[in-house]
Design a protein around this motif. Structure first.
Motif, PDB file in Angstrom:
ATOM      1  N   TYR A  19      -7.912   3.995   7.962  1.00  9.91           N
ATOM      2  CA  TYR A  19      -7.832   4.190   6.341  1.00  9.91           C
ATOM      3  C   TYR A  19      -9.129   4.949   5.904  1.00  9.91           C
ATOM      4  N   THR A  78      -5.768   1.705  -2.942  1.00 11.61           N
ATOM      5  CA  THR A  78      -6.867   1.860  -3.324  1.00 11.61           C
ATOM      6  C   THR A  78      -7.383   1.316  -4.540  1.00 11.61           C
ATOM      7  N   ASP A 115       0.927  -1.100  -0.057  1.00 10.67           N
ATOM      8  CA  ASP A 115      -0.089   0.133  -0.112  1.00 10.67           C
ATOM      9  C   ASP A 115       0.675   1.390   0.035  1.00 10.67           C
TER      10      ASP A 115
HETATM   11  O1  LIG Z   1      -8.918   3.061   2.296  1.00 10.04           O
HETATM   12  C1  LIG Z   1      -8.509   3.133   1.285  1.00 10.04           C
HETATM   13  C2  LIG Z   1      -7.370   2.280   0.950  1.00 10.04           C
HETATM   14  N1  LIG Z   1      -7.219   1.162   2.218  1.00 10.04           N
HETATM   15  C3  LIG Z   1      -6.076   0.605   1.842  1.00 10.04           C
HETATM   16  C4  LIG Z   1      -5.853  -0.490   3.320  1.00 10.04           C
HETATM   17  C5  LIG Z   1      -6.828  -1.638   3.185  1.00 10.04           C
HETATM   18  C6  LIG Z   1      -8.190  -0.839   3.158  1.00 10.04           C
HETATM   19  C7  LIG Z   1      -8.383   0.236   1.994  1.00 10.04           C
HETATM   20  N2  LIG Z   1      -8.788   3.822   0.249  1.00 10.04           N
HETATM   21  C8  LIG Z   1      -9.530   4.895   0.370  1.00 10.04           C
HETATM   22  C9  LIG Z   1      -9.077   6.194   0.221  1.00 10.04           C
HETATM   23  C10 LIG Z   1     -10.033   7.480   0.346  1.00 10.04           C
HETATM   24  C11 LIG Z   1     -11.201   7.061   0.496  1.00 10.04           C
HETATM   25  C12 LIG Z   1     -11.797   5.798   0.406  1.00 10.04           C
HETATM   26  C13 LIG Z   1     -10.846   4.742   0.325  1.00 10.04           C
HETATM   27  O2  LIG Z   1     -13.055   5.731   0.500  1.00 10.04           O
HETATM   28  C14 LIG Z   1     -13.545   7.333   0.508  1.00 10.04           C
HETATM   29  O3  LIG Z   1     -12.287   7.940   0.600  1.00 10.04           O
END
Ligand SMILES: O=C(CN1CCCCC1)Nc1ccc2c(c1)OCO2
Length: 339
Positions: A78, A228, A34
């Motif tokens: 996250y 993401t 990540d």
């Molecule tokens: O949360 C993440 C990525 N994340 C990486 C680690 C595992 C779980 C998912 N991305 C993300 C980044 C911004 C966002 C979102 C999702 O949803 C709304 O805004």
């Protein structure tokens, strides 16, 4: 030193997992690499049984080289609202043969529901800047920071693919993985992310007949984030793109833009400085939302969604399936090339 690991997509390419060796003797766990975070954390023998969903765990007591980092803990949340937390150990970690001794391995004593239900992922390997690491009171370094001095070249690269394994390389740039010259862009790592400035976009006619729209200068701050799934861009780009797709609609029930699964989607060109990053239309067709069978499904979720409300746009896996990317740690730069 240099190393290469496969990056295997999970169902519908929602995430890409790569094998990592931890401890002595080595225990191999598949982790989500990540570039949007900076903690290496794993499901472990300290993760309560009730919080496990079939993941392979790091058995701390079976590693003769594991040492508890006393009085230190970690806790991360996250962008999607998921979170985890726990204790900290130092141990040997290897990725594709690149060894780091005394890497902080963060053991989860608590994980949120989306991690519990993701049986394939044993945790995350953060590749953003050390500033984002959550260990307290002593902030820890990422695998890439710790590996840097032993790497031939101070870089790692991402080469993700649609529905088939791609790879992450450490310490070298494999010229066979991309075409044409590399296009370097400046990075602002002051917030701990691989952040850069995108200058605009244009939408090519689906038939690629060069009826591309003029470049629309919706400049936006963006981060390169392999953790993401989708491409999260300013609302205006979403509107201009999906307006060209018959049957596309922004559906709050579905959580964003949806398209007919058999739509012929136009290419999206993202302008980054003078570089034109082309995202083929088929990559903007994402998972079916009315059935699990993409052949009969009628409605699919768009691979590009809005970044409205977020501090920056997020160039996620959809982008890395289209563009070979160099994360130049040594020089604090990103580089993109078609593949
Ligand atoms: O949360 C993440 C990525 N994340 C990486 C680690 C595992 C779980 C998912 N991305 C993300 C980044 C911004 C966002 C979102 C999702 O949803 C709304 O805004």
């Amino acid at each position: 030193d240099q190393g290469e690991v496969s990056a295997t997509p999970q169902l519908f390419d929602v995430e890409y997992l790569a094998p990592v060796q931890i401890g002595t003797p080595p225990q191999t766990l598949n982790l989500n690499f990540d570039t949007g975070s900076s903690d290496l954390w794993v499901f472990s023998s300290e993760t309560p049984q009730q919080s496990r969903g079939g993941q392979k765990i790091f058995e701390i007591e079976k590693s003769s080289s594991a040492q508890r980092l006393a009085n230190n803990t970690w806790a991360i949340s996250y962008g999607d609202g998921s979170r985890s937390s726990g204790n900290v150990y130092l141990d040997v970690v290897s990725v594709g043969g690149v060894n780091v001794f005394n890497q902080a391995v963060e053991s989860a004593t608590s994980v949120s529901s989306s991690f519990i239900s993701d049986a394939a992922s044993s945790g995350l390997l953060g590749l953003a800047f050390d500033k984002l690491n959550t260990v307290k009171p002593s902030k820890q370094k990422t695998f890439i920071t710790n590996a840097l001095e032993s790497l031939e070249l101070g870089v790692f690269t991402a080469n993700l693919k649609k529905s088939e394994p791609g790879n992450y390389n450490f310490g070298f740039i494999d010229e066979t993985e991309f075409t044409g010259p590399l296009n370097y862009v400046d990075v602002d790592s002051s917030d701990g992310f691989w952040a850069f400035q995108a200058t605009g976009y244009s939408v090519e006619g689906a038939s690629g007949n060069g009826t591309g729209s003029p470049v629309v200068p919706i400049a936006h701050n963006a981060i390169a984030d392999t953790g993401t799934t989708l491409l999260l861009l300013p609302a205006g780009i979403n509107q201009a793109y999906y307006r060209q797709v018959k049957g596309a609609k922004e559906d709050p029930q579905a959580g964003g833009w949806t398209v007919p699964c058999k739509a012929d989607l136009p290419d999206l060109t993202l302008h980054i400085g003078s570089y034109k990053a082309v995202i083929p239309g088929e990559l903007i067709l994402f998972a079916p939302i009315d059935t699990d069978d993409i052949k009969t499904a009628k409605t699919c979720f768009g691979g590009m969604q809005s970044s409205a409300g977020m501090p920056f746009a997020i160039y996620g896996d959809v982008f890395f399936k289209a563009q070979f990317t160099v994360f130049d740690v040594e020089n604090g730069k990103l580089a993109f090339a078609p593949k």
